[in-house]
Write a protein that holds these residues in place. Sequence first.
Motif, short mmCIF file in Angstrom:
data_model
loop_
_atom_site.label_atom_id
_atom_site.label_comp_id
_atom_site.label_asym_id
_atom_site.label_seq_id
_atom_site.Cartn_x
_atom_site.Cartn_y
_atom_site.Cartn_z
N UNK A 12 0.83 -1.21 0.00
CA UNK A 12 0.00 0.00 0.00
C UNK A 12 0.87 1.25 0.00
N UNK A 13 1.95 1.24 0.77
CA UNK A 13 2.86 2.39 0.76
C UNK A 13 3.47 2.59 -0.63
N UNK A 14 3.88 1.50 -1.26
CA UNK A 14 4.42 1.61 -2.62
C UNK A 14 3.39 2.19 -3.58
N UNK A 15 2.14 1.74 -3.47
CA UNK A 15 1.09 2.25 -4.35
C UNK A 15 0.85 3.73 -4.10
N UNK A 16 0.84 4.14 -2.84
CA UNK A 16 0.59 5.54 -2.51
C UNK A 16 1.74 6.44 -2.97
N UNK A 17 2.96 5.94 -2.89
CA UNK A 17 4.13 6.75 -3.24
C UNK A 17 4.47 6.67 -4.72
N UNK A 18 4.52 5.47 -5.26
CA UNK A 18 5.01 5.27 -6.63
C UNK A 18 3.92 5.02 -7.66
N UNK A 19 2.74 4.62 -7.22
CA UNK A 19 1.68 4.27 -8.17
C UNK A 19 0.59 5.29 -8.27
N UNK A 20 0.87 6.46 -7.79
CA UNK A 20 -0.15 7.49 -7.70
C UNK A 20 -0.34 8.22 -9.03
N UNK A 21 -1.59 8.43 -9.37
CA UNK A 21 -1.97 9.28 -10.48
C UNK A 21 -2.95 10.31 -9.91
N UNK A 72 -8.01 -8.25 0.19
CA UNK A 72 -7.51 -9.36 0.99
C UNK A 72 -8.45 -10.53 0.80
N UNK A 73 -7.90 -11.72 0.66
CA UNK A 73 -8.73 -12.91 0.57
C UNK A 73 -8.06 -14.05 1.32
N UNK A 74 -8.87 -15.00 1.73
CA UNK A 74 -8.38 -16.14 2.49
C UNK A 74 -9.00 -17.40 1.92
N UNK A 75 -8.16 -18.40 1.64
CA UNK A 75 -8.63 -19.70 1.19
C UNK A 75 -8.18 -20.73 2.23
N UNK A 76 -8.49 -21.97 1.98
CA UNK A 76 -8.07 -23.03 2.89
C UNK A 76 -6.55 -23.18 2.91
N UNK A 77 -5.87 -22.72 1.86
CA UNK A 77 -4.43 -22.94 1.75
C UNK A 77 -3.57 -21.68 1.95
N UNK A 78 -4.13 -20.48 1.70
CA UNK A 78 -3.30 -19.29 1.79
C UNK A 78 -4.13 -18.02 1.98
N UNK A 79 -3.45 -16.98 2.44
CA UNK A 79 -4.01 -15.62 2.47
C UNK A 79 -3.38 -14.87 1.31
N UNK A 80 -4.16 -14.01 0.67
CA UNK A 80 -3.68 -13.27 -0.50
C UNK A 80 -3.95 -11.78 -0.31
N UNK A 81 -2.93 -10.99 -0.64
CA UNK A 81 -3.01 -9.53 -0.64
C UNK A 81 -2.87 -9.09 -2.08
N UNK A 82 -3.74 -8.20 -2.53
CA UNK A 82 -3.62 -7.60 -3.85
C UNK A 82 -3.72 -6.09 -3.69
N UNK A 83 -2.77 -5.37 -4.26
CA UNK A 83 -2.81 -3.92 -4.25
C UNK A 83 -2.70 -3.45 -5.69
N UNK A 84 -3.74 -2.74 -6.13
CA UNK A 84 -3.79 -2.26 -7.52
C UNK A 84 -3.62 -0.74 -7.53
N UNK A 85 -2.89 -0.25 -8.52
CA UNK A 85 -2.73 1.19 -8.68
C UNK A 85 -2.80 1.55 -10.16
N UNK A 86 -2.73 2.82 -10.44
CA UNK A 86 -2.94 3.31 -11.80
C UNK A 86 -1.64 3.69 -12.50
N UNK A 87 -0.57 3.03 -12.14
CA UNK A 87 0.72 3.28 -12.80
C UNK A 87 1.32 1.97 -13.30
N UNK A 88 0.73 1.35 -14.34
CA UNK A 88 1.29 0.11 -14.86
C UNK A 88 2.65 0.29 -15.51
N UNK A 89 3.05 1.54 -15.74
CA UNK A 89 4.38 1.82 -16.29
C UNK A 89 5.46 1.70 -15.22
#
Length: 110
Positions: free
Chosen positions: A24-33, A42-59
């Motif tokens: 989230x810090x990377x997205x706020x600092x480097x992925x900001x538009x 955040x999601x949780x399955x029987x096998x793992x926890x997953x974090x996804x952070x999306x931002x608007x700087x795919x470059x």
Amino acid sequence: MEDWGLPLNSPVPRAVVAITAELAANAAIHGRTPGRDFEVRLSLTATHARVEVSDTRPDRLPPPSPDTPLPPPGTATTGRGLLLVDAFATRWGCEQRTQLVKTVWAEVDR
């Protein structure tokens, strides 16, 4: 995490909190538009926890190989976030979702 039955002081939630903070810090600092936010999932399955952070700087992508993030020079005061993600995550990576959005994700095995 507690709603999912995982006490906050156990290893998986601790890792997820650290990973979420770094991505989230990377997205706020480097992925900001101007005028656009980033998104955390955040999601949780029987096998793992997953974090996804999306931002608007795919470059601005993380290093091409998540297996080998490079440390910054010894005197640098920044640049260690992905090293922490790599240390806490079982696996992580980056995907370009659309022309305007990238998602950096990390998973922690339960």
